[in-house]
Design an enzyme around this catalytic site. Structure first.
Site, PDB file in Angstrom:
ATOM      1  N   ASP A  92       0.811  -1.160  -0.049  1.00 19.40           N
ATOM      2  CA  ASP A  92      -0.059  -0.081   0.029  1.00 19.40           C
ATOM      3  C   ASP A  92       1.052   1.294   0.122  1.00 19.40           C
ATOM      4  O   ASP A  92       0.560   2.214  -0.789  1.00 19.40           O
ATOM      5  CB  ASP A  92      -0.812   0.147   1.273  1.00 19.40           C
ATOM      6  CG  ASP A  92      -2.117  -0.641   1.216  1.00 19.40           C
ATOM      7  OD1 ASP A  92      -2.585  -0.843  -0.166  1.00 19.40           O
ATOM      8  OD2 ASP A  92      -2.884  -0.731   2.070  1.00 19.40           O
ATOM      9  N   HIS A 134      -5.424   9.086   6.532  1.00 17.25           N
ATOM     10  CA  HIS A 134      -4.819   7.806   7.233  1.00 17.25           C
ATOM     11  C   HIS A 134      -3.785   7.739   8.175  1.00 17.25           C
ATOM     12  O   HIS A 134      -3.398   6.963   8.678  1.00 17.25           O
ATOM     13  CB  HIS A 134      -5.039   6.531   6.127  1.00 17.25           C
ATOM     14  CG  HIS A 134      -6.299   5.988   5.595  1.00 17.25           C
ATOM     15  ND1 HIS A 134      -7.393   6.240   6.183  1.00 17.25           N
ATOM     16  CD2 HIS A 134      -6.565   6.220   4.098  1.00 17.25           C
ATOM     17  CE1 HIS A 134      -8.347   6.087   5.473  1.00 17.25           C
ATOM     18  NE2 HIS A 134      -7.826   5.971   4.164  1.00 17.25           N
ATOM     19  N   ASP A 170     -14.287  11.980   1.897  1.00 18.08           N
ATOM     20  CA  ASP A 170     -13.776  10.860   1.166  1.00 18.08           C
ATOM     21  C   ASP A 170     -14.518   9.446   1.464  1.00 18.08           C
ATOM     22  O   ASP A 170     -15.144   9.420   2.482  1.00 18.08           O
ATOM     23  CB  ASP A 170     -12.107  10.616   1.847  1.00 18.08           C
ATOM     24  CG  ASP A 170     -11.307   9.691   1.265  1.00 18.08           C
ATOM     25  OD1 ASP A 170     -10.389  10.395   0.582  1.00 18.08           O
ATOM     26  OD2 ASP A 170     -11.432   8.414   1.235  1.00 18.08           O
ATOM     27  N   HIS A 172     -13.485   6.450   2.118  1.00 22.61           N
ATOM     28  CA  HIS A 172     -12.747   5.995   3.416  1.00 22.61           C
ATOM     29  C   HIS A 172     -13.075   6.673   4.512  1.00 22.61           C
ATOM     30  O   HIS A 172     -12.883   8.054   4.590  1.00 22.61           O
ATOM     31  CB  HIS A 172     -11.284   5.601   3.044  1.00 22.61           C
ATOM     32  CG  HIS A 172     -11.118   4.762   1.699  1.00 22.61           C
ATOM     33  ND1 HIS A 172     -11.064   5.349   0.497  1.00 22.61           N
ATOM     34  CD2 HIS A 172     -11.011   3.454   1.468  1.00 22.61           C
ATOM     35  CE1 HIS A 172     -10.698   4.410  -0.385  1.00 22.61           C
ATOM     36  NE2 HIS A 172     -10.783   3.341   0.313  1.00 22.61           N
ATOM     37  N   ASP A 259     -13.438   9.748  -4.480  1.00 21.78           N
ATOM     38  CA  ASP A 259     -13.552   8.262  -4.414  1.00 21.78           C
ATOM     39  C   ASP A 259     -14.788   7.440  -4.160  1.00 21.78           C
ATOM     40  O   ASP A 259     -14.939   6.470  -4.190  1.00 21.78           O
ATOM     41  CB  ASP A 259     -12.378   7.549  -3.864  1.00 21.78           C
ATOM     42  CG  ASP A 259     -12.223   7.900  -2.319  1.00 21.78           C
ATOM     43  OD1 ASP A 259     -13.111   8.649  -1.774  1.00 21.78           O
ATOM     44  OD2 ASP A 259     -11.419   7.328  -1.675  1.00 21.78           O
ATOM     45  N   TYR A 303      -9.372   7.708  -7.292  1.00 13.05           N
ATOM     46  CA  TYR A 303      -8.347   7.241  -7.814  1.00 13.05           C
ATOM     47  C   TYR A 303      -8.902   6.625  -9.368  1.00 13.05           C
ATOM     48  O   TYR A 303      -8.055   5.613 -10.218  1.00 13.05           O
ATOM     49  CB  TYR A 303      -8.348   5.576  -7.123  1.00 13.05           C
ATOM     50  CG  TYR A 303      -7.997   5.606  -5.802  1.00 13.05           C
ATOM     51  CD1 TYR A 303      -6.884   6.312  -5.507  1.00 13.05           C
ATOM     52  CD2 TYR A 303      -8.978   5.802  -4.717  1.00 13.05           C
ATOM     53  CE1 TYR A 303      -6.356   6.519  -4.383  1.00 13.05           C
ATOM     54  CE2 TYR A 303      -8.403   6.221  -3.421  1.00 13.05           C
ATOM     55  CZ  TYR A 303      -7.227   6.480  -3.185  1.00 13.05           C
ATOM     56  OH  TYR A 303      -6.713   6.939  -1.872  1.00 13.05           O
TER      57      TYR A 303
END
Lengths: 384, 214
Positions: A92, A134, A170, A172, A259, A303
């Site tokens: 990642d 993150h 986002d 996430h 995203d 992405y």
């Protein structure tokens, strides 16, 4: 004279690059800027060069040991086994030459954006290079090395004594920022995201509300996979209005991962360009209502860098500049220029074509579940 | 995993000479529902929020009897207690909770109270076991119920140098020929792994297929 908005940019922001095939690709910033240029919506005067964050500033939200490891990894001096303890050198978040400098520049860009606004040089500011939500205090996670939002919020508190509302749209969960301020009653973190049932990082449940004195200043709105525009926007609008009224911030920092779109390869939400037209409008409205306009927007995930991100991020800038939402075809020159590089046919209009995807059979269920989630999430402030 | 790994050791206790008023205040202040009653570090009873409520004056009764709050705890505490040992297995403790429908288990060693385990502690332990408290992606794979399958699946994770945070194996609906492997991996981008799992012939239940079919 005070500017309406500043666009933080330098070509060095593209140095944050893991590999040519890695989904996190800062070329998105170039594509967005180029689209705005073709629209004649951005001038050289609007651009502000980002500065680099100093070690002292990084230490506001990161451990000294971690920073030292990232610096060493920048020169290839860290083994994979040591790196993995700190979340780097993984598939990642791989090692890359100069990773410390590249990461510190992204943090510095968000600090520059904050200074533009807090020093009164600009009403709003945009740093598309930031939004690495993150990143943890002592380790990298999910493509993020240093967490520009965490550093920036600490900086806003320390230098300007501000109460900060952080809004993360986002797909996430904004875990790194949430955990950094989990105990802090003067920072409110707000994240709307796809539920962690499948998606990374898995956290961001409505029950994560903060801890100790910070209880009641973390808000999570996990929406189901396959959530579409109307339900997403309904949750976003209702929640942001009520949370802003409850928390009464001095300044708003929005993280604008792009995203949640149907095309995004990493997530399972079904939104269209519609939400990216609307998200910045309400952010600005809230900033005007509560913060005398102080609004800093940063980038984040995203992405599908060809069909989604440039259009989505343009709306941030257009909203800041109070340029009406465009409709119809994108500038022909832009489409022509980038079509050859894009692996997919570009969407050639500002709005997505109708029937972008097959109807979702569970639409009603999903809307109902999201509505219940919203009620649970806002229960603490609604009960009065 | 042993009870001693998941129990709370800073136990809040009272003596049998304390009153219901003391217990009510303690439960409110510490946000707890169970108070072990001890004498010389020995467990002699347990008072729960339910015991306290049952013994307290009713909030809807017209004649309030404040003296009831002065009742000492020895009058209301349960003395016929289930207890656990710090070296019991967590699964055994869980079975006690389930079988006897209890809310907490005092943990005793050498006749002394050394800890307390509540339903909440067990539930949190379950969350930790599933890996849901750490940044991870969740992949579910439907596999044939036969030997060697887990090995084949983990080979794919190994190839991608991926840290596996948890693996749960659970039944697939009513189909005894299949099992579900629910895996949490420390990855934000699981696409390459999913592609490889599919290439190896595994049935990955990603939202695309799973939820739409239901």
């Amino acid at each position: 004279m005070k500017k309406t908005a500043s666009f933080i940019f330098s070509p060095e922001q593209l140095n944050y690059e893991f590999s040519e095939t890695h989904p996190f690709n800062q070329k998105r910033i170039i594509l967005t800027m180029d689209l705005l240029k073709e629209m004649h919506s951005i001038d050289p005067d609007d651009i502000v060069e980002p500065r680099t964050a100093t070690d002292e500033e990084l230490l506001l939200a990161h451990d000294a040991k971690y920073i030292e490891i990232v610096k060493k990894a920048s020169n290839g001096e860290v083994s994979e086994s040591i790196g993995s303890i700190y979340g780097i050198g993984t598939e990642d978040t791989p090692f890359f030459t100069g990773m410390h400098d590249a990461s510190a520049l992204l943090v510095g860009g968000t600090l520059s954006a904050i200074e533009e606004v807090m020093e009164g040089r600009s009403r709003y500011a945009l740093n598309l290079g930031g939004g690495l939500h993150h990143g943890f205090q002592g380790k990298a996670s999910g493509f993020c090395i240093y967490n520009d939002s965490s550093v920036a919020i600490k900086y806003l508190q320390k230098k300007y004594g501000a109460r900060v509302l952080y809004v993360d749209t986002d797909a996430h969960h904004g875990d790194g920022v949430q955990w950094t301020f989990y105990d802090d009653p003067d920072v409110c973190t707000f994240s709307i995201h796809e539920t962690g049932r499948y998606l990374f990082p898995g956290t961001g449940n409505v029950t994560e509300r903060g801890n100790g004195k910070g209880y009641g200043t973390s808000f999570n709105f996990p929406v189901d996979a396959f959530t579409e525009d109307d339900s997403f926007l309904h949750i976003y609008r209702t929640a942001l209005r009520e949370v802003a009224e409850y928390f009464k911030p001095d300044v708003i920092l929005t993280q604008n991962g792009a995203d949640a779109h149907y095309f995004d390869p990493l997530t399972h939400l079904y939104s269209t360009m519609k939400i990216y037209e609307e998200i910045p409008k309400l952010a600005k409205e809230i900033a005007e209502e509560y913060c005398d306009g102080r609004w800093i927007a940063i980038g984040g995930g995203g992405y599908d860098i060809w069909r989604v991100v440039p259009r989505a991020w343009s709306h941030l800038w257009l909203t800041m500049k109070s340029i009406p939402t465009p409709a119809g075809p994108l500038p022909e020159a832009w489409v022509k220029k980038w079509q050859t590089e894009s692996p997919f046919p570009l969407i050639e209009t500002w709005q997505d074509p109708p029937n972008l995807y097959e109807p979702v059979p569970r639409k009603k269920d999903i809307e109902e579940k999201n509505e219940q989630m919203l009620t649970r999430a806002l229960h603490v402030i609604r009960k009065g | 995993m042993l009870v001693q790994d998941i129990m709370k050791t800073d136990v809040i206790t009272l003596n049998s000479t304390h009153t219901i008023a003391d217990a009510v205040q303690m439960m409110k202040q510490k946000r707890i529902r169970h108070i072990p009653i001890i004498e010389n570090d020995r467990l002699i009873g347990l008072v729960t929020d339910r015991d306290v409520k049952e013994a307290s004056p009713s909030s809807i009764s017209e004649t309030s009897e404040p003296s009831l709050y002065e009742t000492t705890l020895d009058k209301i505490m349960k003395t016929d207690l289930l207890i656990g040992h710090p070296r019991d297995f967590a699964e055994e403790a869980a079975l006690l909770f389930y079988t006897y429908e209890i809310g907490c288990l005092p943990i005793v060693s050498n006749y002394q109270l050394v800890g307390i385990l509540t339903k909440t502690d067990l539930l949190y332990n379950y969350i930790e076991l599933t890996g849901a408290n750490q940044p991870s992606s969740h992949i579910q794979i439907r596999v044939p119920n036969q030997a060697g399958v887990l090995y084949e699946v983990t080979k794919v994770f190994n190839k991608h140098n991926t840290n596996v945070l948890s693996v749960l194996v659970h039944p697939y609906q009513d189909d005894e020929d299949c099992k579900i492997l629910a895996v949490r991996i420390k990855r934000m981008n699981p696409l390459a792994i999913i592609t490889d799992l599919k290439a190896e012939g595994f049935d990955v239940l990603w939202p695309g297929e799973l939820e739409m079919d239901l």
